[in-house]
Enzyme design. Structure first.
Site, PDB file in Angstrom:
ATOM      1  N   HIS A 191       0.822  -1.215   0.000  1.00 18.12           N
ATOM      2  CA  HIS A 191       0.000   0.000   0.000  1.00 18.12           C
ATOM      3  C   HIS A 191       0.852   1.259   0.000  1.00 18.12           C
ATOM      4  CE1 HIS A 191      -3.255  -2.830   0.715  1.00 18.12           C
ATOM      5  NE2 HIS A 191      -3.947  -1.940   0.037  1.00 18.12           N
ATOM      6  N   GLU A 434     -10.941 -11.416  -4.123  1.00 21.16           N
ATOM      7  CA  GLU A 434      -9.486 -11.328  -3.973  1.00 21.16           C
ATOM      8  C   GLU A 434      -8.907 -12.546  -3.257  1.00 21.16           C
ATOM      9  OE1 GLU A 434      -8.711  -7.524  -2.130  1.00 21.16           O
ATOM     10  OE2 GLU A 434     -10.368  -7.726  -0.747  1.00 21.16           O
ATOM     11  N   ASP A 458      -4.463  -8.623  -4.170  1.00 24.21           N
ATOM     12  CA  ASP A 458      -4.540  -9.705  -3.187  1.00 24.21           C
ATOM     13  C   ASP A 458      -4.756 -11.054  -3.850  1.00 24.21           C
ATOM     14  OD1 ASP A 458      -4.049  -8.666  -0.620  1.00 24.21           O
ATOM     15  OD2 ASP A 458      -5.940  -7.578  -0.697  1.00 24.21           O
ATOM     16  N   CYS A 505      -9.857  -4.029  -9.807  1.00 24.25           N
ATOM     17  CA  CYS A 505      -9.374  -2.795  -9.188  1.00 24.25           C
ATOM     18  C   CYS A 505      -7.961  -2.953  -8.644  1.00 24.25           C
ATOM     19  CB  CYS A 505     -10.336  -2.332  -8.095  1.00 24.25           C
ATOM     20  SG  CYS A 505     -10.571  -3.548  -6.800  1.00 24.25           S
TER      21      CYS A 505
HETATM   22  C1  PEP Z   1      -6.631  -5.560  -4.325  1.00 19.14           C
HETATM   23  O1  PEP Z   1      -6.384  -6.367  -3.428  1.00 19.14           O
HETATM   24  O2  PEP Z   1      -6.414  -5.766  -5.520  1.00 19.14           O
HETATM   25  C2  PEP Z   1      -7.212  -4.250  -4.011  1.00 19.14           C
HETATM   26  C3  PEP Z   1      -7.580  -3.428  -4.956  1.00 19.14           C
HETATM   27  O3  PEP Z   1      -7.297  -3.892  -2.715  1.00 19.14           O
HETATM   28  P1  PEP Z   1      -6.039  -3.434  -1.858  1.00 19.14           P
HETATM   29  O4  PEP Z   1      -4.899  -3.156  -2.789  1.00 19.14           O
HETATM   30  O5  PEP Z   1      -6.448  -2.220  -1.117  1.00 19.14           O
HETATM   31  O6  PEP Z   1      -5.781  -4.614  -0.983  1.00 19.14           O
HETATM   32 MG    MG Z   2      -7.148  -6.145  -1.425  1.00 17.94          MG
END
Ligand code: PEP
Ligand code: MG
Length: 582
Positions: A191, A434, A458, A505
């Site tokens: 992140h 995910e 994920d 996403c």
């Molecule tokens: C993901 O896991 O792809 C996602 C978009 O959520 P995050 O990156 O916040 O875990």
């Molecule tokens: Mg995620």
């Protein structure tokens, strides 16, 4: 001049002075106030940290005594004496009470006074005690923060160099001052890396021992596109990179201007929704200027970060409303609290776990702490009347979780109705896919929701068993692995069979070649960092849907991620050669 190679995680080029983030800065705590009624809580936090620090030191002393000998372990007695110093403890408590400030701040202020006093003493032995005070102070502050320390502060623009930066450190950075950051550890979709993309600055991670090779004030070049760092570059190299930097920003500006108002539509008229991922509402101007069709992922956990209290329903409602209203009539997908993994919150007393990514996190946490969950759900429901708001739950692994989350959402709706507060009863509900189990049973999950959003960051981590924040195994983190492509196809097919729209996403869709593959697999929406959207749009607008489907079909026949990668790169070169990174 020295060149280092790391893992590129956010593109672009920065040239500037380095600011090495060191533990010393732990004492540079930002001033934060607390409410009168929270003062006892602050004092308890301080006392708990004292107890924890004391236990740690006793433990170290015991180990050293066993391994090296009793005499060497005696140096830790000085540390224990500092921790037990009544004057120091009373001074800190007096400051918390008197100034109504957080205990980190009070402790850092008192310890700074000790440094000054000791450094003025004309006695070498006592002056040397400063390092003991610093050691103890750092340890105690670390226990208070629960993370690696306070975020860096700068007087002027610079490049942050650190061993590691947590998402909460990064979230607190002064966005106008930090022009890039590089770290020794961290993986491709940590992140912290994602925040770098939101800040639209280059980021390189996995640079072994970089903090010992660079000192504050050095000039470096960060090439976030290729993962290259150049230490003390000569004049010609600076000029060359300044030119590349200009070309990089010019290309984004040109694509923005050309494509902002155009849809992501293939040459034969197949439309894909391209949306933006955001963490903070101050990213909205960037979302709009890069021509997003809406917000496909609003990571709400940042509202909970870097604070000692939980955000109230009203505060969350105002924040969500602002985003939804501003984006209207474009849709906004809000994701409920995705605590855990590499995102920890100081306001929630959640113990550290051995495997945080597999632990008590995200929807699992919310379904146990229904009190916390309901506050957020009520805020989201209330914001739903101000535009096209949709909600989705993170980390769904089975159908019970989804049903239970929906039940709680319904309860919140019934409460609001009783209270006469408006909300949209038909708000679309989605599940993030995910976890491999969710992908495999997506046919069952599709009955409970209106849409799926595949969180590939994920999904890759869990499917391939590769920690997304670990640079040592980053080579195994392969978005083009055949297992990933097959899982995405399965989710799309299962969703479509029941007329559910399916989006992605994760960060992989920021890659134009992969965006073409996803289109061919039947994905309806691609959501990613706003500043890469023009490239994604350009890729989709350069190819026919027919061709995308052919590419996807062929990609599904390869045996390795490398073969798929090579194939996609060749296809992109043919379709839109100007999008291929040099
Ligand atoms: C993901 O896991 O792809 C996602 C978009 O959520 P995050 O990156 O916040 O875990
Ligand atoms: Mg995620």
């Amino acid at each position: 001049m020295e060149q280092l190679k790391g893992i590129p995680v956010s593109p672009g080029i920065a040239i500037g002075e380095v600011h090495v983030w060191q533990a010393e800065e732990a004492f540079n705590v930002s001033l934060r106030y607390v409410q009168e009624e929270d003062i006892p809580k602050e004092i308890t936090r301080f006392e708990d940290a004292l107890t924890r620090t004391r236990a740690e030191i006793l433990d170290i002393r015991k180990k050293i005594a066993r391994q090296i000998g009793r005499e060497s372990s005696d140096i830790f007695n000085a540390h224990l004496m500092i921790l037990e110093d009544r004057t120091l403890i009373e001074d800190v408590i007096a400051l918390i009470k008197g100034k109504k400030i957080i205990c980190e701040c009070a402790f850092a202020t008192v310890i700074q006074r000790y440094f000054t006093a000791f450094s003025q003493i004309d006695d070498e032995y006592l002056r040397e005690r400063i390092s003991d005070i610093k050691d103890v102070g750092r340890r105690l502050l670390k226990n208070l923060y629960g993370e690696k320390g306070a975020p860096p502060k700068f007087k002027q623009k610079g490049i942050v160099v650190a061993h590691d930066l947590s998402p909460s450190d990064t979230a607190m950075m002064d966005k106008d001052k930090v022009i890039a950051f590089i770290t020794e550890i961290g993986g491709p979709t940590s992140h912290t890396a994602i925040l770098g993309q939101s800040m639209e600055i280059p980021v390189v991670v996995g640079l072994d021992h970089v903090t010992s090779k660079i000192t504050t004030g050095d000039t470096i070049i960060v090439d976030g596109t290729h993962g290259i760092i150049i230490i003390s570059p000569d004049k010609e190299t600076i000029e060359e990179y300044a030119r590349l930097q200009k070309r990089f920003t010019d290309r984004i500006t040109q694509l923005d201007e050309k494509l902002r108002d155009l849809p992501a539509e293939t040459t034969d008229g197949h439309r894909i929704h391209v949306a933006a991922n955001i963490e903070f509402h101050d990213e909205l101007p960037s979302v709009i200027s890069h021509g997003a069709d809406g917000i496909g992922l609003y990571r709400t956990e940042y509202i909970y970060m870097n604070r000692l209290d939980l955000p109230s329903e009203e505060e969350q409602f105002q924040a969500y409303r602002q985003v939804v209203e501003k984006m209207d009539p474009q849709p906004v997908v809000i994701r409920t609290l995705d605590l855990g993994g590499d995102k920890f919150l100081s306001s929630l007393d959640v113990a550290r776990e051995m495997n945080p990514f597999l632990g008590w996190r995200a929807i699992r946490f919310c379904l146990t702490r229904v009190d916390v969950f309901k506050v957020q759900l009520r805020a989201i429901l209330r914001a739903s009347v101000y535009g096209r708001l949709k909600i989705m739950y993170p980390m769904i692994s089975n159908v019970y979780e989804l049903r239970r989350a929906n039940e709680i959402l319904e309860e919140c709706g019934a409460e609001l109705k009783k209270e006469g507060l408006p909300f949209n009863p038909d708000m679309e509900i989605g599940a993030m896919i995910e976890i491999p189990s969710a992908a495999i049973i997506s046919e069952i999950l599709a009955k409970e929701v209106q849409f799926f959003s595949i969180g590939t960051n994920d999904l890759i981590q869990y499917c391939l068993a590769v920690d997304r924040v670990n640079e040592k195994i980053a080579y195994l983190y392969e978005p083009t692995h055949p297992a990933i492509i097959k899982l995405i196809k399965l989710v799309v097919d299962n969703g479509h069979a029941q007329n559910r729209w399916v989006g992605t996403c994760g960060e992989m869709s920021a890659d134009p070649a992969i965006a073409i593959l996803l289109t061919g697999l039947g994905i309806d929406e691609i959501s990613t960092s706003p500043f890469v959207l023009p490239k994604v749009k350009k890729a989709i607008r350069s190819v026919s849907y027919q061709d995308c489907k052919r590419i996807a079909d062929r990609a599904l026949t390869f045996q390795t991620g490398e073969e798929v990668r090579k194939f996609l790169d060749e296809e992109l070169k043919r379709i839109a050669s100007d999008l291929v990174e040099e």
